[in-house]
Write a protein that holds these residues in place. Structure first.
Motif, PDB file in Angstrom:
ATOM      1  N   PRO A 153       0.797  -1.232   0.000  1.00  0.00           N
ATOM      2  CA  PRO A 153       0.000   0.000   0.000  1.00  0.00           C
ATOM      3  C   PRO A 153       0.828   1.280   0.000  1.00  0.00           C
ATOM      4  CG  PRO A 153      -0.856  -1.586   1.587  1.00  0.00           C
ATOM      5  CD  PRO A 153       0.454  -2.121   1.121  1.00  0.00           C
ATOM      6  N   GLN A 154       2.057   1.233   0.499  1.00  0.00           N
ATOM      7  CA  GLN A 154       2.892   2.438   0.555  1.00  0.00           C
ATOM      8  C   GLN A 154       3.726   2.631  -0.720  1.00  0.00           C
ATOM      9  OE1 GLN A 154       2.542   4.611   3.070  1.00  0.00           O
ATOM     10  NE2 GLN A 154       0.963   3.157   3.740  1.00  0.00           N
ATOM     11  N   GLN A 157       3.301   6.097  -2.588  1.00  0.00           N
ATOM     12  CA  GLN A 157       3.927   7.202  -1.855  1.00  0.00           C
ATOM     13  C   GLN A 157       5.452   7.108  -1.939  1.00  0.00           C
ATOM     14  OE1 GLN A 157       2.126   9.812   0.055  1.00  0.00           O
ATOM     15  NE2 GLN A 157       4.174  10.660  -0.281  1.00  0.00           N
ATOM     16  N   GLU A 237     -10.010  12.110  -9.554  1.00  0.00           N
ATOM     17  CA  GLU A 237     -10.209  11.157  -8.454  1.00  0.00           C
ATOM     18  C   GLU A 237     -10.379   9.725  -8.950  1.00  0.00           C
ATOM     19  OE1 GLU A 237     -10.662  15.109  -6.970  1.00  0.00           O
ATOM     20  OE2 GLU A 237     -11.602  14.119  -8.691  1.00  0.00           O
ATOM     21  N   VAL A 241      -4.212   7.548  -7.435  1.00  0.00           N
ATOM     22  CA  VAL A 241      -4.220   6.953  -6.100  1.00  0.00           C
ATOM     23  C   VAL A 241      -4.691   7.988  -5.081  1.00  0.00           C
ATOM     24  CG1 VAL A 241      -2.782   5.900  -4.332  1.00  0.00           C
ATOM     25  CG2 VAL A 241      -2.356   5.393  -6.736  1.00  0.00           C
ATOM     26  N   GLY A 242      -5.646   7.589  -4.269  1.00  0.00           N
ATOM     27  CA  GLY A 242      -6.235   8.528  -3.307  1.00  0.00           C
ATOM     28  C   GLY A 242      -5.244   9.141  -2.361  1.00  0.00           C
ATOM     29  N   ASP A 243      -4.249   8.353  -1.937  1.00  0.00           N
ATOM     30  CA  ASP A 243      -3.270   8.834  -0.986  1.00  0.00           C
ATOM     31  C   ASP A 243      -2.441   9.996  -1.520  1.00  0.00           C
ATOM     32  OD1 ASP A 243      -4.135   6.926   0.748  1.00  0.00           O
ATOM     33  OD2 ASP A 243      -2.455   5.551   0.425  1.00  0.00           O
ATOM     34  N   LEU A 244      -2.407  10.135  -2.851  1.00  0.00           N
ATOM     35  CA  LEU A 244      -1.565  11.172  -3.452  1.00  0.00           C
ATOM     36  C   LEU A 244      -2.371  12.349  -4.007  1.00  0.00           C
ATOM     37  CD1 LEU A 244       1.081   9.025  -5.381  1.00  0.00           C
ATOM     38  CD2 LEU A 244       1.199   9.955  -3.073  1.00  0.00           C
ATOM     39  N   HIS A 246      -3.502  14.915  -2.722  1.00  0.00           N
ATOM     40  CA  HIS A 246      -3.164  16.244  -2.196  1.00  0.00           C
ATOM     41  C   HIS A 246      -1.683  16.582  -2.378  1.00  0.00           C
ATOM     42  CE1 HIS A 246      -7.184  16.607  -0.613  1.00  0.00           C
ATOM     43  NE2 HIS A 246      -7.057  15.444   0.013  1.00  0.00           N
ATOM     44  N   THR A 247      -0.984  15.816  -3.199  1.00  0.00           N
ATOM     45  CA  THR A 247       0.430  16.120  -3.435  1.00  0.00           C
ATOM     46  C   THR A 247       0.568  17.242  -4.464  1.00  0.00           C
ATOM     47  OG1 THR A 247       0.503  14.368  -5.124  1.00  0.00           O
ATOM     48  CG2 THR A 247       1.186  13.800  -2.880  1.00  0.00           C
TER      49      THR A 247
END
Length: 247
Positions: A153-154, A157, A237, A241-244, A246-247
Motif C-alpha cells: 500500500p505504501q 507514496q 479522483e 491513487v487517493g493517498d496522493l 493532495h500532493t
C-alpha cells in the motif's frame, strides 16, 4: 507548441490548419498531440475532424503501434503512413501540410527553407499562455499495477517521494551552479533562464504531484473526451491513487 508547417501549404496562422493534411508522430492520440489539438480548439476554433491525419515515424520508418488502443472518432480520417515513408521527409516535400510531434524533425533541426514552426517565437507564446491560464501542459504519468499496490500500500507514496527527491537534487544542482554561472552546462545565459523561469513559474518550476498539476490534468482529461479518445469525461479522483491526491 510542437506544430511544424510546410511553408508552401498556405498555413500562416492556426486557423489555417483546418482542412489540411497533418502528420502526427506514432499515434493519433499521443500525449503531445492531444494537448496542441486541445489548445488549438480552445483558442483558435480548430476542428480536427476537418483534417486528414497521417500517423507514423518522424525521420525513420515506424511500424504501427499495436500494444495500446488507437481510438479516434468515426468522423476523423486517420491512416497509417505508407511503408518506407517518414513524416519529416513528407513535411519537407510538401506531402503533408503540417506535423504535430513531441520531437523535432530533422528538416527543422537542419533549418530547411521549406519548413518552419507555426509559432516561430514559441517560448513567448507558451509563457503568455501559462501566465494567462496557469496551465503548464504535462505529458507523462507513472503507472503502478493494482495488484502490486494492493500488496504494498505504501508503494505509490514511496515512488512519488523518490521522484521528488531526484528532482530536488537536480534543482539544487542548478541553483548551486548559479554561483559559477552554471559553466558546467556549457549553455550561455543558463542561470538567467533559471531566474526567468522562477519569476514566472515559482520556486518549484517543475512541480510533481496531483494537486500541484490539477489544472493541467483536468484540461487534458477534457481534451481526451472532446477529441473522442475517451467515451466520457474522467475525473482526477477516478484515475489517481487517493493517498496522493493532495500532493
Amino acid at each position: 507548441m510542437t506544430i511544424y508547417v510546410n511553408k508552401a501549404s498556405g498555413i500562416t496562422r492556426p486557423e489555417d490548419l483546418n482542412g489540411k493534411k497533418i502528420g502526427e508522430l506514432a499515434l493519433y492520440s499521443h500525449d503531445a498531440g492531444i494537448i496542441p489539438k486541445g489548445i488549438l480548439m480552445d483558442e483558435f476554433g480548430f476542428k480536427p475532424e476537418t483534417c486528414e491525419w497521417v500517423i507514423g515515424g518522424l525521420d525513420w520508418p515506424m511500424k504501427p503501434i499495436d500494444f495500446v488502443p488507437m481510438p479516434h472518432p468515426a468522423n476523423v480520417s486517420v491512416s497509417m503512413i505508407a511503408e518506407g515513408k517518414e513524416l519529416g521527409a513528407m513535411l519537407e516535400a510538401g506531402e503533408i501540410d503540417a506535423l504535430i510531434s513531441a520531437d523535432n524533425p530533422k528538416c527543422i533541426l537542419e533549418h530547411s527553407s521549406n519548413v518552419g514552426r507555426l509559432f516561430e517565437d514559441y517560448p513567448t507564446v507558451e509563457r503568455e499562455y501559462y501566465l494567462r491560464t496557469g496551465i503548464f501542459p504535462i505529458m507523462h504519468t507513472v503507472v503502478i499495477r493494482k495488484d502490486l499496490l494492493a500488496r504494498y500500500p505504501q508503494l505509490a507514496q514511496s515512488i512519488y517521494n523518490g521522484f521528488c527527491d531526484a528532482k530536488k537534487a537536480c534543482m539544487e544542482e542548478y541553483l548551486h551552479g548559479k554561483i559559477f554561472n552554471n559553466m558546467g552546462t556549457m549553455l550561455p545565459w543558463f542561470s538567467h533562464l533559471i531566474d526567468k523561469d522562477i519569476a514566472l513559474l515559482g520556486d518549484d518550476w517543475w512541480p510533481y504531484g496531483i494537486e500541484a498539476n490539477r489544472k493541467a490534468i483536468d484540461v487534458i482529461l477534457r481534451y481526451h473526451h472532446e477529441q473522442g479518445i475517451t467515451d466520457r469525461l474522467y475525473t482526477v479522483e477516478e484515475l489517481f491513487v487517493g493517498d496522493l491526491l493532495h500532493t
